[in-house]
Each structure stands twice: as C-alpha cells, then as structure tokens.
Write a protein that holds these residues in place. Structure first.
Motif, mmCIF file in Angstrom:
data_model
loop_
_atom_site.group_PDB
_atom_site.id
_atom_site.type_symbol
_atom_site.label_atom_id
_atom_site.label_comp_id
_atom_site.label_asym_id
_atom_site.label_seq_id
_atom_site.Cartn_x
_atom_site.Cartn_y
_atom_site.Cartn_z
ATOM 1 N N VAL A 164 0.846 -1.195 0.000
ATOM 2 C CA VAL A 164 0.000 0.000 0.000
ATOM 3 C C VAL A 164 0.877 1.239 0.000
ATOM 4 O O VAL A 164 1.871 1.311 0.737
ATOM 5 C CB VAL A 164 -0.928 0.013 1.232
ATOM 6 N N THR A 196 0.392 5.475 0.340
ATOM 7 C CA THR A 196 -0.465 6.640 0.538
ATOM 8 C C THR A 196 0.410 7.880 0.648
ATOM 9 O O THR A 196 1.579 7.797 1.043
ATOM 10 C CB THR A 196 -1.363 6.471 1.788
ATOM 11 N N PHE A 246 -7.444 5.633 8.302
ATOM 12 C CA PHE A 246 -6.978 4.837 7.165
ATOM 13 C C PHE A 246 -6.304 3.552 7.662
ATOM 14 O O PHE A 246 -6.631 2.434 7.232
ATOM 15 C CB PHE A 246 -6.000 5.683 6.352
ATOM 16 N N LEU A 247 -5.378 3.705 8.587
ATOM 17 C CA LEU A 247 -4.637 2.550 9.096
ATOM 18 C C LEU A 247 -5.474 1.711 10.060
ATOM 19 O O LEU A 247 -5.292 0.484 10.132
ATOM 20 C CB LEU A 247 -3.360 3.032 9.779
ATOM 21 N N THR A 286 -8.694 1.062 9.804
ATOM 22 C CA THR A 286 -9.652 0.233 9.071
ATOM 23 C C THR A 286 -8.992 -0.692 8.051
ATOM 24 O O THR A 286 -9.634 -1.627 7.556
ATOM 25 C CB THR A 286 -10.680 1.123 8.346
ATOM 26 N N LEU A 287 -7.718 -0.465 7.743
ATOM 27 C CA LEU A 287 -7.035 -1.266 6.721
ATOM 28 C C LEU A 287 -7.026 -2.768 7.018
ATOM 29 O O LEU A 287 -7.247 -3.574 6.106
ATOM 30 C CB LEU A 287 -5.607 -0.738 6.524
ATOM 31 N N ALA A 293 -9.748 -4.954 5.531
ATOM 32 C CA ALA A 293 -9.941 -4.983 4.086
ATOM 33 C C ALA A 293 -9.300 -6.186 3.415
ATOM 34 O O ALA A 293 -9.610 -6.484 2.255
ATOM 35 C CB ALA A 293 -9.391 -3.700 3.470
ATOM 36 N N VAL A 319 3.020 -0.983 4.222
ATOM 37 C CA VAL A 319 2.391 0.304 3.932
ATOM 38 C C VAL A 319 3.495 1.357 3.855
ATOM 39 O O VAL A 319 4.273 1.519 4.805
ATOM 40 C CB VAL A 319 1.368 0.698 5.008
ATOM 41 N N GLU A 334 -11.414 5.339 4.154
ATOM 42 C CA GLU A 334 -11.688 4.339 5.176
ATOM 43 C C GLU A 334 -12.156 3.065 4.479
ATOM 44 O O GLU A 334 -12.990 3.116 3.573
ATOM 45 C CB GLU A 334 -12.746 4.841 6.172
ATOM 46 N N TRP A 335 -11.616 1.932 4.926
ATOM 47 C CA TRP A 335 -11.793 0.668 4.218
ATOM 48 C C TRP A 335 -13.015 -0.089 4.712
ATOM 49 O O TRP A 335 -13.256 -0.183 5.912
ATOM 50 C CB TRP A 335 -10.548 -0.206 4.406
ATOM 51 N N CYS A 383 -8.349 5.597 -4.766
ATOM 52 C CA CYS A 383 -8.175 4.207 -4.335
ATOM 53 C C CYS A 383 -8.056 3.350 -5.576
ATOM 54 O O CYS A 383 -9.024 3.193 -6.332
ATOM 55 C CB CYS A 383 -9.337 3.747 -3.469
#
Length: 293
Positions: A7, A9, A21-22, A24-25, A28, A35, A94-95, A178
C-alpha cells in the motif's frame, strides 16, 4: 509470508484521516501488507506516529510538496518489484471489510487489468462517480469549463459516465483516490506523470494504460469511503488553479502541433477564467462558513 500487494499513501498533514486509514485497513484483507507513507512535508506528526504505532508502516520523506503522482512514484520505488500489486490510496480513505481482497479476486478474473478500482462512497452515503470515460477535447473542455455552473450539461454527463450500470466492467479510467495497480503495468508506462501536481494524474494514467493495451476495471463489489479532498477545502486558492492547470495539460498533451494551437489557446483562456471564478466562490464560502462558526 510476503503479501501479494503493498500500500502507498501520500500525506500532507493528514491528521486523523491517516489514523482512520490505518485503523480500518486490516479489515480490508486477510493479508498484512507493507504500507509506505510518502510524506510531502507534514507538520502534524501524524506520519511519525503511524510508524510508531504500526510495525508494517514505512515513512518516506519526499523532500517537499512534490505533488500526488510524484509522491506515489517515490513510494512505489520503495516496494520490492516482486510484489505483484500496489494499492494506491488517499489517506482520507476508510476501508470496508474485504474491499482489497475483492479487488485482488477481480484482478485474477481480469489478467489484462492494469488498474482496478472499488465503488467509492462519500461521508453522506452518496456514490462518487469514480469510473469514467477518458475525455476528448470537446467533452473534457465542456465539462471543465461548464461543469460547476451547468451541472446537467451533456459533456459532464458523458465524462462522468453517469448512465452506466454499476457492474464489474472495463472503463476509461478510475479514481486515483483508491486504485489497485498491477506493478508490471504501472512500471511499463512509467508510473504517474509527475508533471501533474494534483488532479488528472489518474485520468492520464488510465488513458496511457489503455493506450498500452491494458484494462482499467471497475469493481463495485469492493467499496471504500472517501472523505473527499480535505486539502482542497482548506486551500482552494492553491488547489483549484492546480486542477485547472492539470485539465489544460491533459488536453494539450493530446492535441499537439501548430494546427491545434488555437484550440489550446482557447482552452487555456477558458480554464483561466473558470479558475478565477471558482477560487473567488470558494473563498467567499470559506468566509461565510467562518462567520457562522
């Protein structure tokens, strides 16, 4: 076991967006990817905190605000070329559970897919039109100049591809907020064009991938929520002109030569006027919001 994807970002004082972001990752995907945070000069400490909190996060300082595409390229350069896929995403994503695994499954179904993009929702639950046609000079210019003041114009409708069904299918380009990228294809076309500071770099990438024989595939069974351009809302006086400059660059690159010079002149003039109007409107809205805060 090494994950099949990594990933990347790009941050610019992204604050709590990066934290979410992190957070909810992990939901997924069943894999735990590397990352890479490509930081364009944050002053809020969020990237450093992310490294401290997560063992799989690497921080790369780009040396300044070099733009989105250039920073993504810098982040991708940190990833082992043997990793098959790179997931590029804005830090304000957000995942949803299983979203990345859905994209990876679709990549198996579409071996010629260079990029795959999910359904992107906004905080209010609306769906962002993230799978679009590549604009030509007429539709691109009509949308760029008239889209904000005449939302139902036919050029914007064609560009946004609003009438298309929400099914898994090849499209012209996918939102760079995304995007799952097949590394070999991304490298094949030279990555993002770093001349685009912000905006349109995803349109340009999708078009170049398509011209090289690859596919861009929309995968609506995967979904993410995007907070949508928090930097733009904070700094319209910088971001809106950057958007218009990118729109000009995209169309000018595809309409070269002396015979089309008058078209390029007219396009630049139209976009310059629209940019000034849009900046003035955004700043008025900022002041109005501040007065009512």
């Amino acid at each position: 076991m090494t994950a099949s994807f990594a990933v990347v970002t790009v941050t610019f004082s992204s604050g709590d967006y990066l934290h979410n972001f992190l957070r909810t990752l992990p939901s997924a995907s069943t894999q735990t990817p590397q990352v890479v945070i490509a930081d364009n000069g944050s002053t809020d400490g969020a990237p450093e905190q992310a490294v401290a909190d997560h063992d799989n996060v690497t921080l790369v300082h780009t040396g300044g605000n070099i733009g989105y595409g250039g920073a993504v390229n810098r982040g991708v350069a940190e990833i082992d070329p043997e990793v098959e896929f790179v997931l590029v995403a804005n830090p304000d994503v957000e995942w949803s559970p299983g979203a990345i695994d859905e994209l990876l499954a679709a990549a198996t179904r579409w071996p010629r897919a260079a990029s795959l993009g999910p359904l992107i929702t906004e905080p209010d639950g609306g769906v962002y039109p993230s799978a679009r046609r590549v604009p030509d000079l007429v539709s691109g210019s009509g949308h760029a100049i008239l889209g904000a003041i005449w939302k139902s114009n036919p050029w914007t409708a064609a560009y946004r591809n609003d009438d298309a069904e929400r099914t898994e299918r090849p499209v012209g380009w996918l939102s760079g907020s995304c995007l799952l990228l097949r590394r070999v294809a991304f490298d094949n076309v030279g990555g993002f064009d770093s001349r685009y500071f912000m905006f349109m770099e995803d349109v340009d990438l999708g078009d170049r991938l398509g011209r090289s024989g690859w596919l861009n595939v929309f995968v609506p069974t995967a979904s993410v929520m995007h907070a949508k351009s928090h930097s733009v809302s904070r700094h319209p006086e910088k971001m809106i002109p950057a958007h218009h400059e990118s729109a000009y660059r995209f169309n000018a690159d595809r309409n070269p030569g002396p015979l089309r010079a008058p078209l390029r002149v007219a396009l630049r003039a139209g976009l310059a006027i629209r940019s000034k109007i849009a900046v003035a409107a955004a700043l008025r809205e900022q002041r109005r919001s501040g007065d009512h805060a």
